[in-house]
Design a protein around this motif. Sequence first.
Motif, PDB file in Angstrom:
ATOM      1  N   LEU A 139      -4.709  -3.109 -18.445  1.00 10.78           N
ATOM      2  CA  LEU A 139      -3.611  -2.224 -18.853  1.00 10.78           C
ATOM      3  C   LEU A 139      -3.077  -1.462 -17.655  1.00 10.78           C
ATOM      4  CD1 LEU A 139      -2.065  -0.344 -21.004  1.00 10.78           C
ATOM      5  CD2 LEU A 139      -4.151   1.046 -20.966  1.00 10.78           C
ATOM      6  N   ILE A 140      -1.756  -1.357 -17.569  1.00  9.06           N
ATOM      7  CA  ILE A 140      -1.118  -0.450 -16.609  1.00  9.06           C
ATOM      8  C   ILE A 140      -0.120   0.402 -17.373  1.00  9.06           C
ATOM      9  CG2 ILE A 140       0.448  -0.257 -14.638  1.00  9.06           C
ATOM     10  CD1 ILE A 140      -0.871  -2.626 -13.378  1.00  9.06           C
ATOM     11  N   ALA A 141      -0.211   1.705 -17.205  1.00  7.77           N
ATOM     12  CA  ALA A 141       0.717   2.647 -17.831  1.00  7.77           C
ATOM     13  C   ALA A 141       1.264   3.571 -16.757  1.00  7.77           C
ATOM     14  CB  ALA A 141       0.017   3.449 -18.923  1.00  7.77           C
ATOM     15  N   PHE A 142       2.527   3.960 -16.893  1.00 13.34           N
ATOM     16  CA  PHE A 142       3.118   4.822 -15.855  1.00 13.34           C
ATOM     17  C   PHE A 142       4.279   5.628 -16.425  1.00 13.34           C
ATOM     18  CE2 PHE A 142       5.066   0.631 -15.665  1.00 13.34           C
ATOM     19  CZ  PHE A 142       6.429   0.897 -15.639  1.00 13.34           C
ATOM     20  N   ALA A 143       4.563   6.721 -15.746  1.00 16.39           N
ATOM     21  CA  ALA A 143       5.695   7.585 -16.070  1.00 16.39           C
ATOM     22  C   ALA A 143       6.520   7.767 -14.808  1.00 16.39           C
ATOM     23  CB  ALA A 143       5.213   8.936 -16.598  1.00 16.39           C
ATOM     24  N   VAL A 144       7.817   7.561 -14.910  1.00 12.94           N
ATOM     25  CA  VAL A 144       8.714   7.607 -13.760  1.00 12.94           C
ATOM     26  C   VAL A 144       9.334   8.996 -13.658  1.00 12.94           C
ATOM     27  CG1 VAL A 144      10.694   6.522 -12.622  1.00 12.94           C
ATOM     28  CG2 VAL A 144       9.230   5.167 -14.143  1.00 12.94           C
ATOM     29  N   GLY A 145       9.218   9.618 -12.488  1.00 17.90           N
ATOM     30  CA  GLY A 145       9.804  10.931 -12.284  1.00 17.90           C
ATOM     31  C   GLY A 145      11.317  10.911 -12.412  1.00 17.90           C
ATOM     32  N   SER A 146      11.867  12.006 -12.926  1.00 17.51           N
ATOM     33  CA  SER A 146      13.313  12.083 -13.121  1.00 17.51           C
ATOM     34  C   SER A 146      14.080  12.052 -11.804  1.00 17.51           C
ATOM     35  CB  SER A 146      13.663  13.355 -13.896  1.00 17.51           C
ATOM     36  OG  SER A 146      13.098  13.333 -15.188  1.00 17.51           O
ATOM     37  N   ARG A 147      13.415  12.399 -10.701  1.00 18.30           N
ATOM     38  CA  ARG A 147      14.086  12.408  -9.390  1.00 18.30           C
ATOM     39  C   ARG A 147      13.590  11.259  -8.508  1.00 18.30           C
ATOM     40  NH1 ARG A 147      13.467  18.249  -6.952  1.00 18.30           N
ATOM     41  NH2 ARG A 147      14.796  17.270  -5.370  1.00 18.30           N
ATOM     42  N   TRP A 148      13.157  10.211  -9.143  1.00 17.88           N
ATOM     43  CA  TRP A 148      12.661   9.037  -8.418  1.00 17.88           C
ATOM     44  C   TRP A 148      13.744   8.390  -7.562  1.00 17.88           C
ATOM     45  CZ3 TRP A 148       8.773   6.046  -6.837  1.00 17.88           C
ATOM     46  CH2 TRP A 148       9.056   4.724  -6.490  1.00 17.88           C
ATOM     47  N   SER A 149      13.332   7.915  -6.382  1.00 16.32           N
ATOM     48  CA  SER A 149      14.179   7.091  -5.516  1.00 16.32           C
ATOM     49  C   SER A 149      13.331   5.945  -4.989  1.00 16.32           C
ATOM     50  CB  SER A 149      14.726   7.908  -4.341  1.00 16.32           C
ATOM     51  OG  SER A 149      15.646   8.873  -4.797  1.00 16.32           O
ATOM     52  N   PRO A 150      13.946   4.791  -4.696  1.00 22.23           N
ATOM     53  CA  PRO A 150      13.179   3.660  -4.171  1.00 22.23           C
ATOM     54  C   PRO A 150      12.395   4.046  -2.917  1.00 22.23           C
ATOM     55  CG  PRO A 150      15.382   2.957  -4.776  1.00 22.23           C
ATOM     56  CD  PRO A 150      15.374   4.447  -4.892  1.00 22.23           C
ATOM     57  N   PRO A 387      -0.451  -5.110  -7.312  1.00 18.94           N
ATOM     58  CA  PRO A 387       0.587  -5.312  -6.295  1.00 18.94           C
ATOM     59  C   PRO A 387       1.927  -5.744  -6.880  1.00 18.94           C
ATOM     60  CG  PRO A 387      -1.481  -6.276  -5.559  1.00 18.94           C
ATOM     61  CD  PRO A 387      -1.686  -5.858  -6.992  1.00 18.94           C
ATOM     62  N   ALA A 388       1.904  -6.613  -7.878  1.00 19.96           N
ATOM     63  CA  ALA A 388       3.157  -7.086  -8.470  1.00 19.96           C
ATOM     64  C   ALA A 388       3.892  -5.957  -9.173  1.00 19.96           C
ATOM     65  CB  ALA A 388       2.868  -8.226  -9.448  1.00 19.96           C
ATOM     66  N   VAL A 389       3.151  -5.124  -9.896  1.00 20.77           N
ATOM     67  CA  VAL A 389       3.770  -3.998 -10.589  1.00 20.77           C
ATOM     68  C   VAL A 389       4.330  -2.993  -9.583  1.00 20.77           C
ATOM     69  CG1 VAL A 389       3.299  -1.996 -12.065  1.00 20.77           C
ATOM     70  CG2 VAL A 389       2.422  -4.254 -12.703  1.00 20.77           C
ATOM     71  N   LEU A 390       3.561  -2.695  -8.550  1.00 19.39           N
ATOM     72  CA  LEU A 390       4.024  -1.738  -7.547  1.00 19.39           C
ATOM     73  C   LEU A 390       5.265  -2.249  -6.822  1.00 19.39           C
ATOM     74  CD1 LEU A 390       0.664  -0.504  -5.946  1.00 19.39           C
ATOM     75  CD2 LEU A 390       2.015   0.549  -7.772  1.00 19.39           C
ATOM     76  N   ARG A 391       5.310  -3.537  -6.536  1.00 14.61           N
ATOM     77  CA  ARG A 391       6.478  -4.097  -5.854  1.00 14.61           C
ATOM     78  C   ARG A 391       7.737  -3.929  -6.712  1.00 14.61           C
ATOM     79  NH1 ARG A 391       7.305  -7.276  -1.584  1.00 14.61           N
ATOM     80  NH2 ARG A 391       5.073  -7.647  -1.291  1.00 14.61           N
ATOM     81  N   ARG A 392       7.601  -4.163  -7.990  1.00 11.40           N
ATOM     82  CA  ARG A 392       8.763  -4.043  -8.879  1.00 11.40           C
ATOM     83  C   ARG A 392       9.158  -2.579  -9.077  1.00 11.40           C
ATOM     84  NH1 ARG A 392       7.707  -8.319 -13.787  1.00 11.40           N
ATOM     85  NH2 ARG A 392       9.934  -7.943 -14.161  1.00 11.40           N
ATOM     86  N   LEU A 393       8.154  -1.698  -9.138  1.00  9.65           N
ATOM     87  CA  LEU A 393       8.475  -0.282  -9.311  1.00  9.65           C
ATOM     88  C   LEU A 393       9.092   0.323  -8.057  1.00  9.65           C
ATOM     89  CD1 LEU A 393       5.345   1.080 -11.254  1.00  9.65           C
ATOM     90  CD2 LEU A 393       7.615   0.546 -12.164  1.00  9.65           C
ATOM     91  N   SER A 394       8.680  -0.141  -6.900  1.00 15.68           N
ATOM     92  CA  SER A 394       9.124   0.484  -5.648  1.00 15.68           C
ATOM     93  C   SER A 394      10.630   0.385  -5.440  1.00 15.68           C
ATOM     94  CB  SER A 394       8.394  -0.162  -4.452  1.00 15.68           C
ATOM     95  OG  SER A 394       8.788  -1.519  -4.295  1.00 15.68           O
TER      96      SER A 394
END
Length: 554
Positions: A139-150, A387-394
């Motif tokens: 399982l991978i769960a995450f929350a994206v910050g409202s001020r996120w930038s690549p 790594p795959a998830v982090l690459r897509r999130l970045s």
Amino acid sequence: MLCIKSCHHQRIALRTTITAKQHTTAAAACKRAFTSFSSSIACPSLKTPVRLRPLHYTTARVPCHYFSSTSSKMAPPPASAHEFLDFVNASPTPYHAVQTATSLLQKAGFHPISERTPWTPSTISPGGKYYLTRNASSLIAFAVGSRWSPGNPIAMIGAHTDSPCLRVKPVSKRTANGYLQVGVETYGGGIWHSWFDRDLSVAGRVLVRVKEGGFEQRLVRVEKPIVRIPSLAIHLHRQSNFDPNKEEEMVPIAGLVEEVLNKKGDVEEGEEEEFEPLKAIDERHHSEFLKLIAKEAGVDKVEDIQDFELILYDTQKAVLGGMNEEFIYSGRLDNLDMTFCAVKALIGSVKDGKGLEEETGIRLVACFDHEEIGSLSAHGADSNLLPAVLRRLSVLPGVDGNQQSESNETAFEQTLAKSFLISADMAHAVHPNYAGKYERNHQPQMNKGTVIKINANQRYATNSPGIVLVKECARRKGVPLQLFVVKNDSPCGSTIGPMLSAKLGVRTLDLGNPQLAMHSIREMGGSWDVEHAIGLFEGFLEGYGGLEGGLVVD
């Protein structure tokens, strides 16, 4: 009555004889007595925090323990300890653990996503909360910050969902001396003698054929005890050591042959059997065993079962124990304790929509299968999952939707360089009967905080910058920490920490809650340490974005 307010984490105690009506006055006296110390601690008897000087890394607002002369009582375990009992009792297998965790996430407003689909701004956006699974056991769960930038940082906690156990073999059908037996395979490095004389059952996943012609995965759990591995009577085994042969002497007994000899099979006379490339499933497993599984899977015929992955588990429930319920007695503490704490901390860090408004990074929890056997699988920590998830999130677009192609080319590398991983796996508490097995200055105790694990030979990934970071997160949340290293003449286990640190180049620290009887079928931990770890993880997820820039060691 005799009131003793003992702040055991700081090894300080104050004794005062009072009546019930004098309790308030005594509480004020306690407060005045501690005002010269430098860090705060919340006591149930006081309306305001008491000031205490920390011991080592113990900087906690840890509840004081209350005793009386008539009955020894301690502050009751926190609600989180009871919630953990519910979690672990509902999770006899990694598949159930992931199902239980996703249920918690869904209730907290996290949305399911899939690796199979594009992650467009309409799928994932700043301010959103998401989760995905792989193999239904990671399982991978995450929350994206409202001020996120690549290219921004990601605060990560990694744990694992599996534990040492016995798994049903692909061909489990065995008989011996009038007994029906179920062939099993050892998984991981268990304390196997602890599996003897336990009331065992099975749980896991079953692949069934559905009416539409396809196949469906269903989770099953037989609640009643159905198998047992009896010990050999001491009269027949006089040796002082007990080291059973795992192939021949650890075969569970499921019943008596006489009970099934005259029972009808499921295939009626004259019915033509369809060709199967493998032996029919009722030739590989006992028919009575299959009927139990079919019933739990909700299918009418045993033939609808195509295959399964079943795990033996102890039917005895996890409970609070000790004279003051200061302990947890449970199977699978390693590592469902850390899995639960990580998921609860992620949920708590974004509760009620708060916490993400000013967040520039991503808060992420990853819970992997197969850690106990090395993590080298398609859904283990040594896979491409994280790594795959982090690459897509970045490279996710920021809140304004604008992306610069130049920065996106290195967004993944920038994110890794700025990120931090806490590898959360249970730690060893000092055993009072074997204290000589522990390094004399590093002997963690239960209910005194989460343990930072250090090894000069990099069996753990901890280093000094990481310790400073985690210590600051603990200070802000007021939770205690402890330190652990093994003796020079003792072997040292490892975790997913060094593996992921090397794979990703991400700064990493290893820690875990202290426990006894690690890898036994029945382990022992501290009821208050659940709360300690949740608080620490919340502090890390909430505070890492603001701390990251102040602790750069390139």
